[in-house]
Structures are given as structure tokens and as C-alpha cells.
Design an enzyme around this catalytic site. Sequence first.
Site, PDB file in Angstrom:
ATOM      1  N   GLN A 116      -0.773  -7.810  -0.932  1.00  0.00           N
ATOM      2  CA  GLN A 116      -0.007  -7.480   0.273  1.00  0.00           C
ATOM      3  C   GLN A 116      -0.462  -8.345   1.447  1.00  0.00           C
ATOM      4  O   GLN A 116       0.362  -8.838   2.219  1.00  0.00           O
ATOM      5  CB  GLN A 116      -0.169  -5.995   0.607  1.00  0.00           C
ATOM      6  CG  GLN A 116       0.485  -5.102  -0.441  1.00  0.00           C
ATOM      7  CD  GLN A 116       0.293  -3.633  -0.170  1.00  0.00           C
ATOM      8  OE1 GLN A 116      -0.436  -3.242   0.746  1.00  0.00           O
ATOM      9  NE2 GLN A 116       0.927  -2.798  -0.966  1.00  0.00           N
ATOM     10  N   SER A 124       7.218  -3.945  -6.776  1.00  0.00           N
ATOM     11  CA  SER A 124       6.807  -5.114  -5.978  1.00  0.00           C
ATOM     12  C   SER A 124       7.939  -6.139  -5.889  1.00  0.00           C
ATOM     13  O   SER A 124       8.209  -6.696  -4.814  1.00  0.00           O
ATOM     14  CB  SER A 124       5.592  -5.781  -6.627  1.00  0.00           C
ATOM     15  OG  SER A 124       4.477  -4.931  -6.576  1.00  0.00           O
ATOM     16  N   ASP A 168      -3.092  -0.634  -9.729  1.00  0.00           N
ATOM     17  CA  ASP A 168      -2.275   0.576  -9.591  1.00  0.00           C
ATOM     18  C   ASP A 168      -2.351   1.474 -10.821  1.00  0.00           C
ATOM     19  O   ASP A 168      -1.798   2.579 -10.821  1.00  0.00           O
ATOM     20  CB  ASP A 168      -0.814   0.201  -9.326  1.00  0.00           C
ATOM     21  CG  ASP A 168      -0.641  -0.419  -7.945  1.00  0.00           C
ATOM     22  OD1 ASP A 168      -1.483  -0.161  -7.061  1.00  0.00           O
ATOM     23  OD2 ASP A 168       0.333  -1.169  -7.756  1.00  0.00           O
ATOM     24  N   ARG A 219      -3.188   4.687   6.417  1.00  0.00           N
ATOM     25  CA  ARG A 219      -3.655   3.515   5.659  1.00  0.00           C
ATOM     26  C   ARG A 219      -3.982   2.326   6.566  1.00  0.00           C
ATOM     27  O   ARG A 219      -3.351   2.125   7.604  1.00  0.00           O
ATOM     28  CB  ARG A 219      -2.619   3.161   4.579  1.00  0.00           C
ATOM     29  CG  ARG A 219      -2.477   4.333   3.604  1.00  0.00           C
ATOM     30  CD  ARG A 219      -1.525   4.041   2.489  1.00  0.00           C
ATOM     31  NE  ARG A 219      -2.001   2.939   1.654  1.00  0.00           N
ATOM     32  CZ  ARG A 219      -1.270   2.405   0.683  1.00  0.00           C
ATOM     33  NH1 ARG A 219      -0.058   2.852   0.450  1.00  0.00           N
ATOM     34  NH2 ARG A 219      -1.759   1.437  -0.032  1.00  0.00           N
TER      35      ARG A 219
HETATM   36  C1  S3P Z   1       1.331  -4.600  -4.071  1.00  0.00           C
HETATM   37  C2  S3P Z   1       0.001  -4.933  -3.972  1.00  0.00           C
HETATM   38  C3  S3P Z   1      -1.097  -3.999  -4.263  1.00  0.00           C
HETATM   39  C4  S3P Z   1      -0.601  -2.774  -5.015  1.00  0.00           C
HETATM   40  C5  S3P Z   1       0.668  -2.219  -4.437  1.00  0.00           C
HETATM   41  C6  S3P Z   1       1.774  -3.259  -4.486  1.00  0.00           C
HETATM   42  C7  S3P Z   1       2.356  -5.616  -3.751  1.00  0.00           C
HETATM   43  O1  S3P Z   1      -1.676  -3.555  -3.042  1.00  0.00           O
HETATM   44  O2  S3P Z   1      -1.581  -1.774  -5.038  1.00  0.00           O
HETATM   45  O3  S3P Z   1       1.101  -1.074  -5.148  1.00  0.00           O
HETATM   46  O4  S3P Z   1       3.539  -5.403  -4.080  1.00  0.00           O
HETATM   47  O5  S3P Z   1       2.002  -6.648  -3.165  1.00  0.00           O
HETATM   48  P1  S3P Z   1      -2.902  -4.354  -2.339  1.00  0.00           P
HETATM   49  O6  S3P Z   1      -2.394  -5.648  -1.840  1.00  0.00           O
HETATM   50  O7  S3P Z   1      -3.340  -3.436  -1.226  1.00  0.00           O
HETATM   51  O8  S3P Z   1      -3.948  -4.498  -3.402  1.00  0.00           O
END
Ligand code: S3P
Length: 440
Positions: free
Chosen positions: A170, A24, A316, A124
Site C-alpha cells: 500500500q 487488490s 493476509d 489504522r
Molecule cells: C494490500 C496490501 C497489504 C494487504 C492488504 C492489501 C494492497 O497491506 O494486507 O490487504 O492491495 O496493496 P500492506 O501494504 O499494509 O501490507
Amino acid sequence: MSHAFRVSPGGKLSGSLRVPGDKSISHRSIMLGAIADGTTHVSGFLEGADAISTMNVFRALGVRIEGPDQGRVTVHGVGIDGLRPSATPLDCGNAGTAMRLLIGLLAGQGFESTLIGDESLSKRPMRRVADPLAGMGARIETQDGKPPVRIRPVDALNGIDFDMPVASAQVKSALLLAGLYAQGETSVSEPAPTRDHTERMLAGFGVAVSRSGNRVGVQGGQRLRATDIDVPSDISSAAFFLVGASIAPGSDLLLEHVGVNPTRTGILDILKLMGADIELRNLREVGGEPVADIRVRHAPLRGIEVPAELVPLAIDEFPVLFVAAACASGRTVVTGAEELRVKESDRIAVMADGLQALGVAAQATPDGMIIDGRADGQPAFGTGTIESHGDHRIAMAFAIAALRAAGELRILDTVNVATSFPGFGSLARSAGLSLAEVDD
Ligand code: S3P
């Protein structure tokens, strides 16, 4: 030909190791470095396929980026209005984070872009970002809510105050990045805390970020000042070893320099509730993110009902947490985790299938799983072949399960392990897992 793992049963994990950089934070270091004024130096960058996809997208948008070279990357920022249109579609590969954050960042540009991804990413959902961005005035087209995503130029975006229906970092990040290009303030409130790396890193780049309660906001028109970023090890990658050492008798492992941002440590809290022996050492702050060394030793685990508020903080880590649950005495119940169905695979269905194939009493539910585990002193898994469905975290979770299996586990379609954890096989071997990487 595709790649597979063959993992011999049993063994224990010991020694000290440093897992690769946080995915991230690595994505965000390129994105913010690219639109900053000046040169950003990144160290500890994850040299995995996902973060490299982000790097290549920004190169296509006219940003000069050097590296990666042993985790070092130099991003020559082009300033808030310096991105240039790409002649070709922007390929995000397997990376949902890259695509969703880019939709936000590109929504307010004066040029058109098209984002594409691999087979998994092409399935997705993107409306969760496209719809609120449309509310800001963005012009975004999807294919029935899925990629490819076409982003048309607009004259201006307007700030909005968005109540996020799903707890998604996200979505929050996409809106904040769009908010940099919007008139007025853009704010997002979240139903439960999610990872806050975007907010922290924006502040590190000199952007004023307002936070009150569950709401975070930015004023449009701010410029970013280049900075240096030291990316900690990814707790989501450390998670495989945290569970592996917990379930394998005789294990004693030190995981070095792991990011322990409280919006990411659900895995530690859940494992501790299950009885794990986990100790944080040398807690420090590195570039605005908390970091620690984590010692984990084998301990008998017990089943729990996973508290709802911990689910987004460990989102995750559920594939490997399901493996832990199969090795815990009694029943583990996970609810409120329906987001797992729209990750790199449907992680509820794929994990339930794999666990059942290995003889585990696992039952998928619409929003989670019920698992009746087997305590220490007996194998928790049988032997057999597992379909990972090209999902990196499914593949690594079942590799770890071999520590408590009755026979060899063969895990298919493991090439995407390199999206988040390049070198997983050799690091796991150095810690004591009997894992061979083979062509299938
Ligand atoms: C992430 C947010 C999460 C996570 C992904 C990384 C990020 O997703 O599952 O692996 O870096 O902002 P979601 O926002 O869909 O929960």
C-alpha cells in the site's frame, strides 16, 4: 442487531468453485481506469463492500462508472488531470487499501479532499504514507496519524527515492501513484518483495515503470491509456478453502481461475512446507497476471517455522494459517509478522484469544504466534463463541476451523465478511461446510 455464523462441526470440502475477484486488483482497476484516457472495461470485479467504496469515491471525484453488474464495470476515464473536488468527505469504509492509495493519488491534485473510514479504519496508521508524501511536498493532515485525512492542494510534487521501512504494497503503491503527478522520478525500494499489482497494472495502462532489484520507479507526467482488465479470483479468499480442504479428512476441492502472482503465493508455499497436497493446473496468464486452477486434497499437516521471506507474501492469510497450524502435528512458529497488529483488527491478539477460547495451545508474541497443534484423527478445536471484532478474515478463519471442532462454533460480528468475500456463506455451504448465517 448484527450478523453471526453458526457452524456445525465436522464435514469435508469437495467439488469445484470459483471464489470472487481479487480485492487488490479490483481497487486498482477503478483507480487507474479513472485517471486514464478512454474507457476501461473490467470483468471479474469484486462486488464486495471495499471495492465498492473505491468505486463510490471516484464517482464523488467526478468519474462516470457503470456497474458492477455480474462482475462487469465500465470506467469512463477522465484523464490524468480530470478528477474534480468532492463536495463531501470521501468515505473509504473498511478499506485500508482504498484510503492509503487514495492519499497518494490525491496528494498531487490541485484541490482539497478529506478521507474518512469506519471505526476499524479510523484506528489504522496513515503516517506510513503521509510522511513520505510530505517529503515529496504534499500537504497532508491526520488526526494523530489516523483518519480522517485532509489533503490540501499543492502546486507541484517532487519525485523522491524512498527506502520503505516496512514491506507494504500500500505504501509503495501510494508513492507510485503520487509519482505520476510529481516532477522527475519517484522510486521506492522495499525491504522484502510485496504484491506488485500496481506496477503490473500501470504497465498495462501504458506507463513506463522502471524496476531494478528491489527498487521500482515511475517518471511523472505520463498519461495512462485505457485497457481491459480481467480480474482473477482472489487467492486470499481461496486461502480459506485451501486450508479447509487440507485439514478436513476426505476433502478434494478444485478452486478455479485463482490469481497466482508470485508476490501473493506465500500461502501455497507455507501450506506445502506443512505437508499440504496442493497442485496447480492449467497455469496461464490473464491480462498481465498469472492464473491457475488449484486442486487441494486433505493431507496430514505438520508444524513448521514459517520462513521470514514468506511472511509479506502471505500477510493476509495468517488468520487461516493459524487455524491450519492448530491442526498440524507439532509446533508452528510465526515471527516477523508484526504488521498483523495493524490490519482490520489486531490479528495476533484476536486470533490468539479465539484459538485459546477453543482450547488451542496458542501463544501470541509481539511479532507472531507459537501454536502447538493437534494432528489428524482428533478435533483440534473445542466448541464456543468467537469474537471476530468485525474483521472479515478472522470470521472466515474460524468458520473453517469448525471442520475440525468438537462442537458448534458461533462467530459474532460477521457483517464485514462482505467487504472481501460476498457470498462466502453460500459458497462454503456448497462445498460442504454446515454454516448458517443468523441475526444475533
Ligand atoms: C494490500 C496490501 C497489504 C494487504 C492488504 C492489501 C494492497 O497491506 O494486507 O490487504 O492491495 O496493496 P500492506 O501494504 O499494509 O501490507
